[in-house]
Scaffold this motif. Structure first.
Motif, short mmCIF file in Angstrom:
data_model
loop_
_atom_site.label_atom_id
_atom_site.label_comp_id
_atom_site.label_asym_id
_atom_site.label_seq_id
_atom_site.Cartn_x
_atom_site.Cartn_y
_atom_site.Cartn_z
N ILE A 193 0.84 -1.21 0.00
CA ILE A 193 0.00 0.00 0.00
C ILE A 193 0.87 1.25 0.00
O ILE A 193 0.63 2.21 -0.76
N LEU A 194 1.90 1.27 0.85
CA LEU A 194 2.78 2.42 0.90
C LEU A 194 3.57 2.58 -0.40
O LEU A 194 3.78 3.71 -0.87
N ALA A 195 4.01 1.48 -0.96
CA ALA A 195 4.75 1.55 -2.22
C ALA A 195 3.86 2.09 -3.34
O ALA A 195 4.29 2.91 -4.17
N ALA A 196 2.60 1.64 -3.36
CA ALA A 196 1.68 2.13 -4.39
C ALA A 196 1.39 3.61 -4.19
O ALA A 196 1.37 4.39 -5.16
N GLY A 197 1.15 4.02 -2.94
CA GLY A 197 0.89 5.43 -2.68
C GLY A 197 2.09 6.30 -3.02
O GLY A 197 1.95 7.37 -3.63
N GLY A 198 3.30 5.85 -2.64
CA GLY A 198 4.49 6.62 -2.96
C GLY A 198 4.75 6.71 -4.45
O GLY A 198 5.15 7.77 -4.97
N THR A 199 4.50 5.62 -5.16
CA THR A 199 4.68 5.62 -6.61
C THR A 199 3.71 6.59 -7.27
O THR A 199 4.09 7.36 -8.17
N MET A 200 2.46 6.56 -6.82
CA MET A 200 1.46 7.48 -7.37
C MET A 200 1.87 8.93 -7.10
O MET A 200 1.77 9.80 -7.97
N HIS A 201 2.35 9.19 -5.88
CA HIS A 201 2.81 10.52 -5.52
C HIS A 201 3.92 10.99 -6.45
O HIS A 201 3.89 12.11 -6.97
N ILE A 202 4.91 10.15 -6.68
CA ILE A 202 6.05 10.53 -7.52
C ILE A 202 5.61 10.78 -8.95
O ILE A 202 6.03 11.76 -9.59
N LEU A 203 4.75 9.93 -9.48
CA LEU A 203 4.31 10.09 -10.87
C LEU A 203 3.46 11.34 -11.06
O LEU A 203 3.61 12.07 -12.05
N LEU A 204 2.58 11.63 -10.09
CA LEU A 204 1.68 12.77 -10.23
C LEU A 204 2.36 14.11 -9.96
O LEU A 204 1.84 15.15 -10.37
N THR A 205 3.49 14.06 -9.28
CA THR A 205 4.15 15.33 -8.92
C THR A 205 5.50 15.50 -9.59
O THR A 205 6.25 16.40 -9.22
N SER A 206 5.82 14.68 -10.57
CA SER A 206 7.16 14.72 -11.16
C SER A 206 7.47 16.08 -11.78
O SER A 206 8.57 16.62 -11.61
N ARG A 207 6.52 16.67 -12.49
CA ARG A 207 6.76 17.98 -13.10
C ARG A 207 6.86 19.08 -12.05
O ARG A 207 7.70 19.98 -12.15
N GLN A 208 5.99 19.02 -11.04
CA GLN A 208 6.07 20.01 -9.96
C GLN A 208 7.41 19.92 -9.25
O GLN A 208 8.04 20.95 -8.97
N GLU A 209 7.87 18.70 -8.97
CA GLU A 209 9.14 18.52 -8.29
C GLU A 209 10.30 19.05 -9.13
O GLU A 209 11.22 19.68 -8.61
N ALA A 210 10.25 18.80 -10.43
CA ALA A 210 11.33 19.27 -11.31
C ALA A 210 11.39 20.80 -11.28
O ALA A 210 12.48 21.38 -11.22
N ARG A 211 10.23 21.45 -11.32
CA ARG A 211 10.21 22.92 -11.27
C ARG A 211 10.69 23.42 -9.91
O ARG A 211 11.44 24.39 -9.82
N ARG A 212 10.25 22.76 -8.84
CA ARG A 212 10.63 23.19 -7.49
C ARG A 212 12.14 23.06 -7.28
O ARG A 212 12.79 23.96 -6.76
N ARG A 213 12.71 21.95 -7.71
CA ARG A 213 14.13 21.71 -7.52
C ARG A 213 14.97 22.64 -8.40
O ARG A 213 16.06 23.03 -8.01
N SER A 214 14.47 22.97 -9.56
CA SER A 214 15.24 23.83 -10.46
C SER A 214 15.38 25.25 -9.92
O SER A 214 16.27 25.99 -10.31
N ARG A 215 14.48 25.63 -8.99
CA ARG A 215 14.52 26.98 -8.44
C ARG A 215 15.25 27.06 -7.12
O ARG A 215 15.44 28.15 -6.57
N ILE A 216 15.65 25.91 -6.55
CA ILE A 216 16.24 25.90 -5.23
C ILE A 216 17.73 25.64 -5.33
O ILE A 216 18.16 24.67 -5.94
#
Length: 456
Positions: free
Chosen positions: A82-105
């Protein structure tokens, strides 16, 4: 993590970052494949020694912990899934947001997957905790494609923190929590808080140690420990992880809700960073003119003609172009960052410090009289003059810049101006007079058609 361009010093923020030690640029494919050419080996030796020691001890501890662990139960495997599925979904759904966030920090980056890893630390045995960290971190790396040595250290830091949090939580007698382990009552809450504190402190110690050792000079503690906003995000992430654990024990299907919550939280973190970027100067970490003006206007609106201040200091480097011409523009950036840190140290918490542009800085001092403002200006002038700024020369070699001077203009409301805009103009005019009179001095603005006086 990619190396800085030639001629630049390896800064702390280029060395690593909290939870995720990754920089914005992707590494050269050839360098990534050949460990001998990793940029890791170009870092300061104390940093390399610390990093390798942490990894060696952690891996040895993982082997011992796995060897001593019993086989996971069916319930534990289900919770892992369950945790692996939730974490995977989180990473896939937020990959673009994370890339933008990291590029500015440029500095500390908080990894939001703790929402899934922290509940694993509470509920799963160490082998499954390590497997979950490996699974989620590998997915993150496949999307971000950061240098392998950064991926390894950040992953080991997270895994170590989770494993030690697990041991801290297990140290509490589980029978005191509840008959079915549902985290009821104060004992359960206390155990979760203890585990969360361990999880946070371990990561802060490991990544902060690398940051401190990787810096030629410690510019500010926020570069090592993170800003207040960074640590608030971390605390909320661990709190969401605790909620995930409680849901997983009591209403396992409801964990799917947390996947959606993490997407929203990721977006809020990105928006918070955007708001900070709009008001912050990227080179110094101080307010830019927009952020400074907004804060200064609030102070000015609260001011009264019957109370002292606010006072404004305009600080301008003397012959700053000489630094860029002699040492190179990266050295000039180092000087600006260093002076920004000095201004923060030499002013009060309520003072508003910003970069005016180029080599000029503004400091608004609320509730202060003319004499005290002049004393503050002199203290800043002397501090900058005594500063030893470690940087590089044009060839990338080590260099130290000393003996640099500043010209400072002082203007105080209402003696010298009737508004924030005219206060800035008055301080700016005082700076020009300081320049014309020989530089390296403090000048007061003109009082209502009077001749300015030299405070030196």
């Amino acid at each position: 993590m990619t190396s800085p361009p030639r001629g630049r010093r390896h800064t702390a923020s280029e060395a690593t970052s909290r939870h995720v030690t990754e920089r914005n640029q992707a590494p050269s494919p050839n360098r990534s494949r050949d460990p001998r050419r990793w940029d890791l080996w170009r870092r300061p030796k104390p940093m390399i020694a610390f990093l390798l020691a942490v990894e060696t001890l952690a891996l040895a501890g993982f082997v011992l912990a796995v060897a001593a662990s019993a086989l996971p139960s069916g319930q534990e495997w289900l919770r892992f899934a369950i945790l692996a599925a939730g974490g995977t979904m989180h990473i896939l759904l937020t990959s673009r947001q994370e890339a933008r966030r990291r590029s500015r920090i440029d500095g500390v980056i908080i990894d939001l997957t703790a929402v899934w890893i922290f509940p694993a630390a509470l509920l799963l045995p160490i082998p499954l905790i390590l497997l979950l960290v490996l699974l989620l971190r590998t997915q993150r790396w496949l999307i971000a494609r950061r240098p392998p040595h950064n991926f390894v250290f950040s992953s080991i830091s997270i895994a170590t923190a989770a494993a030690l949090a697990h041991l801290a939580f297990a140290a509490i007698d589980r029978a005191e929590l509840s008959a079915d382990g549902a985290f009821w009552g104060l004992p359960g809450f206390g155990a979760i808080v203890l585990a969360g504190g361990v999880y946070e402190v371990v990561q802060l110690t490991l990544t902060g140690g690398v940051l401190a050792l990787g810096a030629a000079r410690l510019r500010s503690w926020s570069k090592v420990l993170g800003t207040l906003q960074d640590n608030m995000i971390e605390a909320v992430t661990i709190g969401l992880g605790a909620v995930t654990a409680i849901l997983l024990v009591n209403v396992a299907p409801a964990v799917a809700i947390m996947a959606l919550v993490t997407v929203v939280f990721n977006r809020l973190a990105e928006l918070g960073q955007l708001q900070s970027d709009v008001r912050t100067d990227s080179k110094t970490g101080l307010f830019n003119m927009r952020g400074w003006t907004e804060s200064a206007e609030r102070v000015f609106r609260r001011s009264s003609r019957d109370t002292p201040g606010p006072a404004l200091l305009m600080i301008d480097f003397d012959d700053f172009k000489w630094i860029n011409d002699t040492y190179g523009h990266p050295a000039g950036d180092d000087v600006l960052r260093h002076v920004g840190g000095l201004l923060t140290e030499e002013t009060r918490p309520g003072d508003i410090v910003g970069r005016f542009g180029g080599e000029e800085f503004l400091v608004l001092l609320p509730d202060i009289d003319v004499e005290s403002a002049g004393q503050t200006a002199e203290r800043i002038r002397n501090t900058v003059a005594r500063a030893k700024i470690v940087t590089t020369n044009k060839r990338g070699g080590s260099a130290t810049i000393t003996g640099r001077t500043t010209s400072i203009g002082v203007a105080v409301y209402p003696q010298h101006a009737d508004s924030l805009e005219t206060l800035v103009q008055a301080a700016d005019a005082a700076v020009y007079e300081a320049k014309e009179q020989g530089r390296d001095q403090v000048r007061y603005a003109r009082r209502k058609y009077e001749t300015p006086t030299d405070s030196r």
